[in-house]
Design an enzyme around this catalytic site. Structure first.
Site, PDB file in Angstrom:
ATOM      1  CE  LYS A   1      -0.268  -0.485   4.980  1.00  0.00           C
ATOM      2  NZ  LYS A   1      -0.929  -1.253   6.043  1.00  0.00           N
TER       3      LYS A   1
ATOM      4  CE1 TYR B   1      13.025  30.958   5.250  1.00  0.00           C
ATOM      5  CE2 TYR B   1      13.248  28.593   4.968  1.00  0.00           C
ATOM      6  CZ  TYR B   1      12.960  29.848   4.447  1.00  0.00           C
ATOM      7  OH  TYR B   1      12.611  29.973   3.131  1.00  0.00           O
TER       8      TYR B   1
HETATM    9  C1  LIG Z   1      -0.183  -2.158   6.651  1.00  0.00           C
HETATM   10  C2  LIG Z   1      -0.805  -3.442   6.982  1.00  0.00           C
HETATM   11  C3  LIG Z   1      -0.029  -4.613   7.050  1.00  0.00           C
HETATM   12  C4  LIG Z   1       1.484  -4.602   6.986  1.00  0.00           C
HETATM   13  O1  LIG Z   1       2.015  -4.085   8.177  1.00  0.00           O
HETATM   14  P1  LIG Z   1       3.589  -3.985   8.482  1.00  0.00           P
HETATM   15  O2  LIG Z   1       3.670  -3.512   9.880  1.00  0.00           O
HETATM   16  O3  LIG Z   1       4.147  -2.986   7.515  1.00  0.00           O
HETATM   17  O4  LIG Z   1       4.185  -5.318   8.277  1.00  0.00           O
HETATM   18  C5  LIG Z   1      -0.703  -5.812   7.221  1.00  0.00           C
HETATM   19  N1  LIG Z   1      -2.052  -5.854   7.360  1.00  0.00           N
HETATM   20  C6  LIG Z   1      -2.820  -4.747   7.322  1.00  0.00           C
HETATM   21  C7  LIG Z   1      -4.289  -4.852   7.491  1.00  0.00           C
HETATM   22  C8  LIG Z   1      -2.222  -3.508   7.152  1.00  0.00           C
HETATM   23  O5  LIG Z   1      -2.978  -2.392   7.155  1.00  0.00           O
END
Ligand SMILES: *Cc1c(COP(=O)(O)O)cnc(C)c1O
Length: 379
Positions: A47, A269
């Site tokens: 994702k 800044y």
């Molecule tokens: C993001 C996510 C994962 C992966 O999590 P990590 O901590 O990056 O391994 C797995 N399952 C769901 C439902 C997620 O939202």
């Protein structure tokens, strides 16, 4: 001491930072996790553009390593991955089926994760109206209070045979809230709730663990694990020494100017940094628009010629100043300063954030430079 502000130049350099993504290392991390979980499948969490590294090149690399299950957040992300990896991968959309995404979901043969009874009813109707509806995953909320069906919802779904068969679930899943801390009693609570809820449903393969969940041990693996950060070498638990993933992302930014600043002068800044002595400062072409957090102002570090250097003054949008006074090798325009790499966790701590957040913000403006896996790995 008189300091010469004239500078030497590297013959050719880009003023833009580059994010180097080590694709072969992603593959190695995948294979190491695969070995660890044995018979359980791996559904790769890609994702948010594979945590900022590029969903398509990352998905193709994982596909090349044998991965056939992917998790994205939205239908749009899913379509991009579908176009990248072709027809033979299962692509799950975590945020669920929204009516406006129906066309994309069906067109790209994406599989929605069902997070509520409303989504279940909606998608069951869609499924009944088409030939060869896609499989789905049923997401149960076991205590995180984020997405997912409650226990009562699960009981209701379990009783509704018609809805169940219309949804055609391929997986029943849940998500752990506190897996980074193996001692947290929440892990066992969620495991027990997951088993109890799954028992209300027809027998279906199960999935619970993210990266951190993998390190909780076999009882958490079920038939599929869903690592994200571990594939990208980010530390997922409070015991980094047990983790097998190695870093894959490096932000490389060019030195744009080098100057000596006199003791007592302010840098950046709002003049938040006053030079305590005459200092050699390198102005580096990466700022918060490239993912260098403002919170690293005056406390973060970067790497110059394998040596740690301090960030001085406030990080600005496109630029960051570093103290190169004590650098042993030449400090010249076009020289490379590294902001990420094997010290993602150090930087996250300095910035008061998560390695996840650092990673995901990195790729946004940088040129990405992919290290391609060789056709035949000779390992
Ligand atoms: C993001 C996510 C994962 C992966 O999590 P990590 O901590 O990056 O391994 C797995 N399952 C769901 C439902 C997620 O939202």
């Amino acid at each position: 001491m008189a300091h010469d502000n004239s500078q030497s130049y590297q013959p050719s350099y880009s003023t833009r930072p580059t994010l180097r993504v080590d694709l072969p290392q992603i593959r190695i991390n995948y294979e190491a996790l695969k070995l660890k979980v044995g018979v359980a499948k791996i559904g790769a969490s890609i994702k948010a553009d594979a945590y900022g590294l590029g969903a398509v090149p990352v998905a193709k690399t994982l596909y090349g390593a044998g991965c056939r299950i992917f998790f994205v957040a939205t239908a749009g992300e899913g379509k991009m991955v579908r176009d990248g990896v072709g027809p033979n991968a299962a692509i799950y959309v975590l945020n669920g089926p929204a009516p406006r995404d129906k066309g994309v979901l069906l067109g790209a043969k994406l599989k929605p994760v069902i997070n509520s009874l409303e989504q279940a009813r909606y998608w069951a109707d869609v499924s009944r109206s088409i030939n060869e509806p896609p499989y789905t995953a049923i997401h149960i909320d076991t205590g995180m209070n984020r997405l997912g069906l409650s226990f009562d919802d699960v009981v209701e779904l379990g009783r509704d045979k018609s809805m169940w068969s219309a949804l055609n679930p391929e997986w029943v899943m849940s998500h752990l809230a506190c897996a980074s801390d193996a001692e947290n009693p929440m892990n066992k609570t969620q495991l027990a709730r997951f088993r109890k809820a799954a028992a209300q449903l027809p027998l279906t393969p199960l999935s619970l663990a993210n990266t951190a969940g993998i390190y909780l041990g076999k009882p958490y693996h079920f038939q599929m694990v869903r690592p994200g950060i571990g594939l990208y070498g980010g530390v997922a638990t409070n015991k980094p020494e047990q983790e097998i993933g190695r870093p894959v992302a490096t932000l490389m930014a060019p030195i744009l100017q080098v100057k000596w600043v006199k003791a007592g002068e302010a840098i950046g800044y709002n003049g938040t940094y006053i030079a305590p002595r005459d200092m050699r400062v390198a102005i580096v072409g990466a700022g918060y628009a490239d993912g260098v957090p403002v919170s690293m102002s005056n406390k973060g570090t970067a790497i110059l010629h394998d040596e740690e250097v301090k960030i001085v003054g406030r990080v600005s949008m496109d630029l960051t100043m570093i103290d190169a006074t004590d650098a042993n090798l030449s400090v010249e325009v076009g020289g490379v300063v590294i902001f990420r790499g094997d010290h993602l966790e150090t930087e996250a701590r300095e910035a008061g954030t998560l390695n996840y957040e650092l990673l995901v913000r990195l790729g946004q403006r940088c040129r990405r430079d992919y290290w391609k896996p060789k056709k035949k790995e000779s390992e």
